[in-house]
Write an enzyme that holds these catalytic residues in place. Sequence first.
Site, PDB file in Angstrom:
ATOM      1  N   ASP A 135       0.812  -1.219   0.000  1.00 62.70           N
ATOM      2  CA  ASP A 135       0.000   0.000   0.000  1.00 62.70           C
ATOM      3  C   ASP A 135       0.847   1.273   0.000  1.00 62.70           C
ATOM      4  O   ASP A 135       0.316   2.372  -0.117  1.00 62.70           O
ATOM      5  CB  ASP A 135      -0.920  -0.013   1.230  1.00 62.70           C
ATOM      6  CG  ASP A 135      -2.000   1.062   1.176  1.00 62.70           C
ATOM      7  OD1 ASP A 135      -2.525   1.319   0.080  1.00 62.70           O
ATOM      8  OD2 ASP A 135      -2.320   1.644   2.228  1.00 62.70           O
ATOM      9  N   SER A 191      -6.891   5.179  -0.236  1.00 59.06           N
ATOM     10  CA  SER A 191      -7.194   3.846  -0.761  1.00 59.06           C
ATOM     11  C   SER A 191      -8.674   3.543  -0.552  1.00 59.06           C
ATOM     12  O   SER A 191      -9.219   3.777   0.527  1.00 59.06           O
ATOM     13  CB  SER A 191      -6.353   2.786  -0.035  1.00 59.06           C
ATOM     14  OG  SER A 191      -4.976   3.026  -0.214  1.00 59.06           O
ATOM     15  N   GLN A 201      -5.342  -2.081  -6.824  1.00 54.92           N
ATOM     16  CA  GLN A 201      -5.890  -1.104  -5.884  1.00 54.92           C
ATOM     17  C   GLN A 201      -6.617   0.002  -6.644  1.00 54.92           C
ATOM     18  O   GLN A 201      -6.151   0.443  -7.694  1.00 54.92           O
ATOM     19  CB  GLN A 201      -4.778  -0.483  -5.037  1.00 54.92           C
ATOM     20  CG  GLN A 201      -5.267   0.499  -3.986  1.00 54.92           C
ATOM     21  CD  GLN A 201      -4.119   1.093  -3.182  1.00 54.92           C
ATOM     22  OE1 GLN A 201      -3.404   1.964  -3.659  1.00 54.92           O
ATOM     23  NE2 GLN A 201      -3.933   0.610  -1.969  1.00 54.92           N
TER      24      GLN A 201
END
Length: 301
Positions: free
Chosen positions: A213, A237, A287
């Site tokens: 991430d 996110s 993502q």
Amino acid sequence: MHTSGREVLVGQDAVDSLLGVLDLEEIDKGLFRGPRAEAGLQRVFGGQVAGQALVAAGRTVPGDRRVHSLHGYFVRPGDSQKPIAYQVEQIRDGRSFSVRRTVALQNGQPIFFMSASFHIGEQGLEHAEAAPTDVPAPEDVPSIAERLKADPDRLSMWARIPRPIDVRYLGGSGYLRSGERTAEPRQRVWMKADGKLPDDPLIHVCVLTYASDLTLLDTVLSAHGAVWGPGGYLGTSLDHALWFHRPFRADEWILYDAESPTASGGRGLAQGQFFDRDGRLIASATQEGLLRQTPETPGIP
């Protein structure tokens, strides 16, 4: 290292701190408490929540099964000053697979939820995409701190991010100043835990989940030569998915090769593949994130 009067852990100290964050307390069957990270951020880092959620799920699964995929959604910002509770629901335990659903809770409300599947591993077909060959060795790539040392204002923005992972961009990063980044369709990053990890395979997949991430959403900005912060963008996110293909160690160098196939409606999609130094494809990630433009503010990097 110090930034804004706060000591920032680096190297093995930072890795040990991350291991402490991933060492959840089991307070009841299927219920865990995750300690807060000393990260200096107002919001909880998304990779921390996903990593802790995977630890919680993994601790409820038979030891002969390894996680092969996870899918998570970030639904509310987490408060970094408070611990997070993780409730694990046992969806299924079959002969070959176990499925778990983990909900991360703060103040009685979900901030993240994740489904994860675990598999015993079986014999079958074997193939994989080859790793890029036109990349320098990680030892020949400067760290972000080295790249930004001449610009302490921008360096301070990077330094506020958790530092247990050694991240080395092969091209420009979103931590450059607005107007200084060249648009690149791909983003390649060498990364690894900046210290030694224990041998537990679950720890290694959780650390890679955490690290995945750190840079993936920046791939969307890379396609436009855009950056983080004033004159650039703020990002959050929205959802995150990982597939783990082969065993690996997260304290050895891993190449994160990513691209962004699309951005529209204020959201951007990024996809990445992880290769070890032997060129094996070990994991894949996808993502989607929310990206909002920020104004250029005089006097602020």
